[in-house]
Scaffold this motif. Structure first.
Motif, PDB file in Angstrom:
ATOM      1  N   THR A  91       0.846  -1.199   0.000  1.00  0.00           N
ATOM      2  CA  THR A  91       0.000   0.000   0.000  1.00  0.00           C
ATOM      3  C   THR A  91       0.882   1.250   0.000  1.00  0.00           C
ATOM      4  O   THR A  91       0.856   2.061   0.924  1.00  0.00           O
ATOM      5  N   ARG A  92       1.637   1.393  -1.043  1.00  0.00           N
ATOM      6  CA  ARG A  92       2.456   2.585  -1.241  1.00  0.00           C
ATOM      7  C   ARG A  92       2.646   2.784  -2.733  1.00  0.00           C
ATOM      8  O   ARG A  92       2.297   1.922  -3.542  1.00  0.00           O
ATOM      9  N   LEU A  93       3.186   3.935  -3.100  1.00  0.00           N
ATOM     10  CA  LEU A  93       3.429   4.226  -4.505  1.00  0.00           C
ATOM     11  C   LEU A  93       4.573   3.353  -5.002  1.00  0.00           C
ATOM     12  O   LEU A  93       5.689   3.422  -4.490  1.00  0.00           O
ATOM     13  N   SER A  94       4.291   2.513  -6.001  1.00  0.00           N
ATOM     14  CA  SER A  94       5.275   1.550  -6.500  1.00  0.00           C
ATOM     15  C   SER A  94       5.924   2.053  -7.782  1.00  0.00           C
ATOM     16  O   SER A  94       5.315   2.773  -8.572  1.00  0.00           O
ATOM     17  N   ILE A 102      -2.731   7.635   0.124  1.00  0.00           N
ATOM     18  CA  ILE A 102      -2.819   6.218  -0.233  1.00  0.00           C
ATOM     19  C   ILE A 102      -3.453   5.414   0.900  1.00  0.00           C
ATOM     20  O   ILE A 102      -4.336   4.579   0.675  1.00  0.00           O
ATOM     21  N   ASP A 103      -3.026   5.687   2.127  1.00  0.00           N
ATOM     22  CA  ASP A 103      -3.586   4.972   3.272  1.00  0.00           C
ATOM     23  C   ASP A 103      -5.083   5.230   3.400  1.00  0.00           C
ATOM     24  O   ASP A 103      -5.855   4.322   3.741  1.00  0.00           O
ATOM     25  N   THR A 161       0.597  11.222  -1.756  1.00  0.00           N
ATOM     26  CA  THR A 161       1.289  11.064  -0.478  1.00  0.00           C
ATOM     27  C   THR A 161       0.894   9.738   0.169  1.00  0.00           C
ATOM     28  O   THR A 161      -0.140   9.143  -0.162  1.00  0.00           O
ATOM     29  N   GLN A 162       1.704   9.288   1.109  1.00  0.00           N
ATOM     30  CA  GLN A 162       1.392   8.047   1.809  1.00  0.00           C
ATOM     31  C   GLN A 162       0.083   8.186   2.584  1.00  0.00           C
ATOM     32  O   GLN A 162      -0.709   7.242   2.672  1.00  0.00           O
ATOM     33  N   ARG A 163      -0.160   9.363   3.120  1.00  0.00           N
ATOM     34  CA  ARG A 163      -1.402   9.588   3.862  1.00  0.00           C
ATOM     35  C   ARG A 163      -2.621   9.411   2.946  1.00  0.00           C
ATOM     36  O   ARG A 163      -3.613   8.794   3.332  1.00  0.00           O
TER      37      ARG A 163
END
Length: 360
Positions: free
Chosen positions: A3-6, A64-65, A60-62
């Motif tokens: 669950t992050r930008l790959s 995506i989460d 951002t990770q936020r």
């Protein structure tokens, strides 16, 4: 599933072996993308598995989460893929309300090298039925499946006399009447990889600024050889009340009938246009569909806040006033003085473009 930008499709860890759906967005546009995703998942079949891949460079990770945490469905996975591995720093020319992310669909065949077929969806739409039905469209022998663009054909046949020569002489379509709308596509990724390279796509994307950007490029590559998809899968909103009564009204009867039939039973509603979008104008054509899904989406609070700002802040009120003057005052005067289908209207539009006017 990470669950992050790959950076690569392998990092995402998605199966990609059944229904594959692609979207593209940036950090600002993601609340609207979230509505599109919400509409998709609410119509999923329990007998299918859905992999939704968001092509993006800056989430951002936020963010995506928030998206992943909002969608705990056992038969779907959500991944985020950075197209920079294919772009390699290429600057993508754009204009008007278009953003560079629109070009990302051109890179999909190489970003997903082992995937044979995928549905691509613009982020300014909502699905009203199971997208798996669209995914199952047979596109063997063609680059893609798409709906004919009654809007562009209507412009070509009277509303905007510059469109026909552009499609014929610059995009060089054999039959401009077959121009398609690229906001909803069934992409034969395998066929793209066989016929073209990433370098081909980047070259076409940067050689000039196309009027409708990558949509023009896709039409150029297919040149009418594509699977015709029922228009209900890409039902364009009646933008400003102009699209239906003034633009599509110029199209041939068969296209007008297809558009009206699609409006009666839309499978996907597409809010295409530079403004009058439902997130700023809830009472726009078919805007109720958007807000039905928006209130259950991952960024419902952001959407409500943005709507309030557009309605109450000085900047928002000024923007609404400007749009109102243009579309309720200036454009009716132009239509009366320079009627559709006249040479003087075409000369006016050419002059407008010559001084830097944007026709996107």
């Amino acid at each position: 599933m990470l669950t992050r930008l790959s950076c690569t499709v392998e990092e995402m860890g998605l199966a990609l072996d059944d229904v594959v759906i692609l979207l593209a967005c940036n950090e600002y546009f993601v609340p609207y993308t979230a509505v599109a995703i919400q509409s998709i998942v609410e119509h999923m079949s329990p007998d299918r598995h859905y992999d939704i891949v968001v092509l993006t460079r800056d989430l951002t990770q936020r963010t995506i989460d928030s998206l992943v945490g909002h969608l705990p469905y056992p038969n779907m996975s959500l991944g985020f893929l950075n197209p920079e591995v294919a772009l390699k720093g290429t600057k993508l020319p754009h204009h008007g309300h278009f953003r560079p992310e629109t070009f990302f669909r051109l890179l999909a065949p190489w970003l997903l090298p082992n995937v044979k077929k995928a549905v691509y969806l613009d982020s300014d739409l909502v699905a009203l039925t199971d997208v798996a039905e669209l995914f199952d469209t047979d596109v063997e022998g063609c680059l893609l499946g798409a709906t004919r663009d009654a809007d562009t054909v209507g412009m070509m046949l009277g509303y905007d006399g510059t469109v026909g020569p552009y499609l014929e002489n610059e995009i060089k379509l054999t039959d401009p009447m077959q121009y398609f709308q690229a906001g909803v596509l069934v992409m034969n990724l395998e066929a793209f990889r066989y016929a073209f390279t990433v370098a081909d796509m980047l070259s076409l994307s940067t050689v000039r600024v196309w009027r409708w950007l990558d949509q023009d490029i896709l039409n150029m590559l297919a040149d009418g050889n594509y699977v015709r998809v029922d228009m209900r899968w890409n039902t364009l909103m009646d933008w400003k009340g102009i699209r239906r009564e003034k633009i599509i009204a110029q199209a041939p009867e068969e296209l007008r009938e297809q558009y009206e039939a699609a409006r009666q039973d839309p499978a996907i509603v597409h809010y295409a246009g530079p403004d009058d979008r439902p997130w700023d104008y809830p009472d726009c054509d078919m805007g109720a569909y958007f807000w039905d899904y928006a209130k259950r989406s991952a960024f419902a609070d952001v959407l409500e806040e943005r709507l309030q700002q557009s309605q109450t802040t000085v900047a928002g009120k000024l923007d609404r006033a400007k749009v109102s003057v243009i579309f309720k005052g200036i454009m009716p005067l132009v239509d009366k003085t320079f009627p559709p289908g006249t040479k003087r209207r075409t000369r006016l539009i050419k002059g407008y473009v010559a001084i830097g006017g944007d026709l996107g």
